[in-house]
Design a protein around this motif. Structure first.
Motif, short mmCIF file in Angstrom:
data_model
loop_
_atom_site.label_atom_id
_atom_site.label_comp_id
_atom_site.label_asym_id
_atom_site.label_seq_id
_atom_site.Cartn_x
_atom_site.Cartn_y
_atom_site.Cartn_z
N GLY A 1 0.81 -1.21 0.00
CA GLY A 1 0.00 0.00 0.00
C GLY A 1 0.84 1.26 0.00
N TRP A 2 2.07 1.17 -0.50
CA TRP A 2 2.97 2.32 -0.55
C TRP A 2 2.84 3.06 -1.88
N GLY A 3 3.31 4.30 -1.88
CA GLY A 3 3.42 5.05 -3.12
C GLY A 3 4.74 4.74 -3.80
N PHE A 4 4.75 4.76 -5.13
CA PHE A 4 5.97 4.43 -5.88
C PHE A 4 6.04 5.36 -7.08
N GLU A 5 7.01 6.28 -7.06
CA GLU A 5 7.11 7.29 -8.13
C GLU A 5 8.50 7.25 -8.75
N LEU A 6 8.57 7.11 -10.07
CA LEU A 6 9.85 7.17 -10.76
C LEU A 6 10.37 8.61 -10.72
N ILE A 7 11.61 8.77 -10.28
CA ILE A 7 12.23 10.10 -10.23
C ILE A 7 13.08 10.33 -11.47
N SER A 8 13.87 9.33 -11.82
CA SER A 8 14.68 9.44 -13.04
C SER A 8 14.97 8.05 -13.57
N ALA A 9 15.15 7.94 -14.86
CA ALA A 9 15.41 6.64 -15.47
C ALA A 9 16.28 6.81 -16.71
N SER A 10 17.31 6.00 -16.80
CA SER A 10 18.15 5.95 -17.99
C SER A 10 17.92 4.58 -18.63
N ALA A 11 17.05 4.55 -19.64
CA ALA A 11 16.67 3.27 -20.25
C ALA A 11 17.79 2.74 -21.14
N ALA A 12 17.88 1.40 -21.19
CA ALA A 12 18.85 0.75 -22.07
C ALA A 12 18.21 0.50 -23.43
#
Length: 356
Positions: free
Chosen positions: A141-152
Motif C-alpha cells: 500500500g505504498w506510493g511508488f514514483e519514478l524520479i529518473s530513469a536511464s533506459a537501455a
C-alpha cells in the motif's frame, strides 16, 4: 537472553498511564499534544507486551504457591509448564520492542537500481528488480514514483531512481542495499549457456528538509539539453540539470521533466537523500567502529542475493536462506525474505546486548 526486570516493566506501564492522563486532561498546547500522541502510539504496543509478560509472571508465581497443596499440585504443574514455555516468548518479544530503533525506519526512501556487470542482460535484470520492488510496494500500500530513469537500448535500465513513500518503508527495504546477481540464459544466447549478471541496489532514507541543510554556495548547477537513448534529442531547450555537491563530490543528474525547474527540484530531492545517507554512514562508522552486523551493513560491494532461473531459486547469502519461489519473488512477494532478514537482524542485536 537478557531478563527484563520487573522495575523496567513497571516503568513502561507507568509511563503509558501517565501519557493517557496527560492527553485526557485537554489543556495541552497543540504541538505538545502532537509530541505526546506520537510517544503514546509508539509506546502502546510495547506496553501491551509488557502487560502480558507481567500477567504471565504473576500467574506463575501464584501457581508456585499452589504446588504446596497436594490436591492442586498435578494441575498446577501442568499449567506451570505451559507458562514456562510462554514466558520466554513474551520476554523476547518485549526485548525486541525495546531494542534501539533506527531513527530512519519510518522514513520514505529513495530506491536506486543500477545495471552492473553483464551488459544488456544486466540492464534487463535491473528492470526486473525495479518491477519486483514496484509490485512489493503496491502489496504494502505504498506510493511508488519514478524520479529518473536511464533506459537501455535493449530494454530495462542502465540506472533508475524511484521514490517510495508509506508507513515503515525504510525499515523493510533497507536490507535490499547491495549487489543482486542473476544466473539465467539470456534471450540473445543461441547456445543455451547460463550467464551471470549483476545489478546494484541502494536504498536511502529520505530526510526531511530540517535534517539536511544545503548551502547553495556548495552547489555547482549545470544545465544541458536532455537526450533520449542513442543521443536522440527529446527537447530543444536546456532543461536537463546536473547538480554537484562540491564538498562531497556527489553528483546528481535529472532530465526526465521538460521543465528545468522541475528537474532541479527532483534532483535536489535525490541529492538530499544521498547526503543524508552519507552523513548516516559517517556517524554509523564512528559509532560501530570495527564491529559490523551481518545484516544490513549497506556495503555496496557486497553480493547479497542470487536469483537462479534454471533452478527457480533465490538465495540470500547473508542469512543462508534459499527459497524455491523465484517467480513469486520477482512478482513482488518479498514478505518471507524481508521477514527473515529483519528477524536475523533482531537476533544479532539481541545477542550483542547479551554480550555487552
Amino acid at each position: 537472553m537478557t531478563t527484563i526486570s520487573t522495575a523496567r516493566i513497571d516503568a513502561i506501564l507507568s509511563r503509558h498511564e501517565d501519557l493517557q492522563g496527560l492527553m485526557a486532561a485537554g489543556d495541552l498546547a497543540p504541538d505538545k499534544f502532537v509530541e505526546l500522541s506520537k510517544e503514546y502510539s509508539e509506546l502502546e504496543p510495547v506496553a501491551e507486551t509488557a502487560r502480558e509478560l507481567k500477567r504471565l509472571r504473576e500467574e506463575l508465581a501464584a501457581l508456585d504457591e499452589m504446588l504446596a497443596d497436594s490436591e492442586m499440585k498435578e494441575m498446577a504443574e501442568l499449567e506451570a509448564e505451559e507458562l514456562k514455555d510462554k514466558i520466554p516468548e513474551a520476554e523476547r518479544a518485549l526485548a525486541v520492542q525495546l531494542l534501539p530503533r533506527d531513527s530512519a525506519d519510518d522514513r520514505p526512501a529513495m530506491l536506486e537500481v543500477r545495471a552492473g556487470t553483464g551488459g544488456d542482460e544486466a540492464a534487463l535484470f535491473a528492470g526486473d528488480l525495479l518491477r519486483m520492488y514496484q509490485r512489493y510496494a503496491e502489496e504494502q500500500g505504498w506510493g511508488f514514483e519514478l524520479i529518473s530513469a536511464s533506459a537501455a537500448d535493449v530494454g530495462g535500465y542502465k540506472e533508475v531512481v524511484a521514490n517510495v513513500t508509506g508507513k515503515g518503508v525504510f525499515a523493510k527495504l533497507k536490507f535490499e542495499s547491495g549487489v543482486h546477481r542473476v544466473q539465467r540464459v539470456p534471450v540473445t544466447e543461441s547456445g543455451g549457456r547460463i550467464h551471470t549478471s549483476a545489478a546494484t541496489v541502494a536504498v536511502l532514507p529520505e530526510p526531511e528538509e530540517v535534517d539536511i541543510k544545503i548551502d547553495e554556495a556548495d552547489l555547482r548547477i549545470d544545465v544541458f539539453r536532455a537526450s533520449g537513448p542513442g543521443g536522440q534529442s527529446v527537447n530543444t531547450t536546456d532543461s536537463a540539470v546536473r547538480i554537484t555537491h562540491i564538498p562531497t563530490g556527489i553528483v546528481v543528474s535529472q532530465q526526465d521533466e521538460k521543465s528545468q525547474h522541475k528537474n532541479k527540484a527532483k534532483g535536489m530531492k535525490v541529492l538530499r537523500a544521498r547526503l543524508y545517507e552519507h552523513e548516516r554512514a559517517i556517524a554509523e562508522a564512528e559509532y560501530a567502529g570495527a564491529r559490523k552486523s551481518m545484516v544490513g551493513s549497506g556495503d555496496r560491494s557486497e553480493r547479497i542475493r542470487t536469483y537462479n532461473f534454471p533452478q527457480g531459486r533465490v538465495t540470500d547469502h547473508r542469512i543462508n536462506l534459499t527459497l524455491h519461489q523465484l517467480p513469486q519473488i520477482l512478482e513482488g512477494q518479498l514478505g518471507e525474505l524481508i521477514g527473515a532478514l529483519i528477524a536475523e537482524d533482531e537476533a544479532e542485536r539481541l545477542a550483542h546486548i547479551d554480550e555487552d
